[in-house]
Design a protein around this motif. Structure first.
Motif, PDB file in Angstrom:
ATOM      1  N   UNK A 144       0.806  -1.217   0.000  1.00  0.00           N
ATOM      2  CA  UNK A 144       0.000   0.000   0.000  1.00  0.00           C
ATOM      3  C   UNK A 144       0.847   1.278   0.000  1.00  0.00           C
ATOM      4  N   UNK A 145       2.167   1.131   0.058  1.00  0.00           N
ATOM      5  CA  UNK A 145       3.017   2.319   0.123  1.00  0.00           C
ATOM      6  C   UNK A 145       2.872   3.206  -1.098  1.00  0.00           C
ATOM      7  N   UNK A 201      -6.426   8.506  -4.226  1.00  0.00           N
ATOM      8  CA  UNK A 201      -7.056   7.200  -4.404  1.00  0.00           C
ATOM      9  C   UNK A 201      -7.817   6.787  -3.146  1.00  0.00           C
ATOM     10  N   UNK A 202      -7.231   7.046  -1.985  1.00  0.00           N
ATOM     11  CA  UNK A 202      -7.923   6.711  -0.735  1.00  0.00           C
ATOM     12  C   UNK A 202      -9.178   7.556  -0.561  1.00  0.00           C
ATOM     13  N   UNK A 256     -11.558  -3.681   5.434  1.00  0.00           N
ATOM     14  CA  UNK A 256     -10.354  -3.317   6.197  1.00  0.00           C
ATOM     15  C   UNK A 256      -9.776  -2.005   5.693  1.00  0.00           C
ATOM     16  N   UNK A 257      -9.673  -1.878   4.363  1.00  0.00           N
ATOM     17  CA  UNK A 257      -9.093  -0.661   3.803  1.00  0.00           C
ATOM     18  C   UNK A 257      -9.964   0.561   4.078  1.00  0.00           C
ATOM     19  N   UNK A 270     -10.350   5.840   6.311  1.00  0.00           N
ATOM     20  CA  UNK A 270     -11.029   6.874   7.100  1.00  0.00           C
ATOM     21  C   UNK A 270     -10.117   7.413   8.201  1.00  0.00           C
ATOM     22  N   UNK A 271      -9.386   6.507   8.842  1.00  0.00           N
ATOM     23  CA  UNK A 271      -8.461   6.945   9.886  1.00  0.00           C
ATOM     24  C   UNK A 271      -7.361   7.831   9.307  1.00  0.00           C
TER      25      UNK A 271
END
Length: 303
Positions: free
Chosen positions: A1-2, A8-9, A66-67, A72-73
């Motif tokens: 995920x780096x 995108x998130x 999970x993602x 959100x965090x």
């Protein structure tokens, strides 16, 4: 995920919240193709599908769930970092996302306008929707706070009651009971009621009121808009159980009349609600304090 990007998130979080690429495109003012491309690239980075389609419906995979939680965090931490840096720089700005249930739309803009007059550098976004959607926005940490009636049971919330919320029964100006000084609830048994949709706070309060009096109301129409309900009552299509805070114009113009029904007004409370773990940025802390100080008298003046 780096190698995943913040953009995108952001896009993934919106698409996952709505479970719809089309809704995400509309919300973010992008094309459907752009949303699909960003999600595809994110899935390539993560090496695992994030969505699955079953029939015509879209669902999150376990990896997607999970993602979404992590995204959100991450996005919330970035927002809080931005606010903290602004505070260190001595700036008065900041951003606040507010959601209100539709019944509160009659007074929430006035509250926001007064706060902006005092804090012109703070940017506020306002979302007005039904109780179910406001609950979802709070639970999903998509807004900083909400103005609503009952706090959602599924949320670990900080909730403070800040003002009374009277609910009344209204009729058209020429209704047969308009001039009655005291009306027994039983007299309404034969009346046609125009009501809010199932799940709304007003609908729940109405159902509880008639249940307490062992009366099954005769529901003639169900509407999701307070404005539509008021116009239907004005037209003589029935009576309604509705928030008094929605009635200012119709009462002053004498197009609607509050019936003097025993046991009314039914008193509820307006609440300020935020997630218990929500970090209070300088802007959010100032807005929260402002609402607690200013809103009670403001609503009292509205009647």
């Amino acid at each position: 995920m780096r190698n995943a990007t913040i953009r995108q998130l952001q896009i993934f979080a919106v698409a996952a919240s709505h479970l719809s690429f089309a809704r995400a495109a509309e919300t973010l003012h992008l094309t459907h193709a752009a949303i699909s491309l960003q999600i595809k690239q994110l899935e390539e980075v993560s090496g695992i599908p994030l969505f699955e389609r079953i029939g015509k419906r879209v669902f999150l995979t376990e990896a997607g769930e999970i993602l979404l939680d992590r995204a959100r965090q991450i996005l919330q931490l970035l927002k809080e970092t931005d606010e903290a840096l602004l505070a260190l720089k001595g700036l008065k700005g900041g951003r606040i996302a507010v959601a209100v249930v539709s019944t509160a739309e009659y007074f929430a803009p006035g509250l926001l306008a007064e706060f902006r007059r005092r804090q012109p550098d703070v940017v506020i976004s306002l979302r007005i929707d039904n109780r179910t959607t406001v609950n979802r926005l709070l639970v999903g940490n998509e807004v900083d706070l909400a103005i609503m009636g009952r706090p959602p049971a599924e949320l670990d919330a900080t909730a403070i009651a800040f003002a009374p919320h009277p609910l009344v029964i209204v009729a058209s100006a020429d209704h047969r009971l308009r001039a009655a000084h005291s009306i027994a609830v039983e007299e309404l048994a034969g009346e046609t009621l125009i009501v809010r949709e199932t799940g709304s706070g007003t609908r729940s309060a109405m159902e509880q009121f008639f249940h307490d009096h062992s009366i099954r109301p005769r529901i003639g129409m169900e509407m999701s808009s307070n404005e539509a309900i008021k116009q239907a009552v004005v037209a003589g299509l029935g009576i309604s159980f509705i928030s008094q805070h929605t009635l200012g114009l119709e009462l002053s113009s004498k197009r609607l009349h509050i019936l003097k029904v025993e046991g009314t007004p039914v008193m509820r409370r307006w609440h300020l609600v935020r997630h218990r773990s929500k970090h209070l940025t300088p802007a959010l802390a100032a807005f929260w304090a402002f609402l607690l100080e200013y809103a009670p008298d403001y609503l009292k003046r509205l009647g």
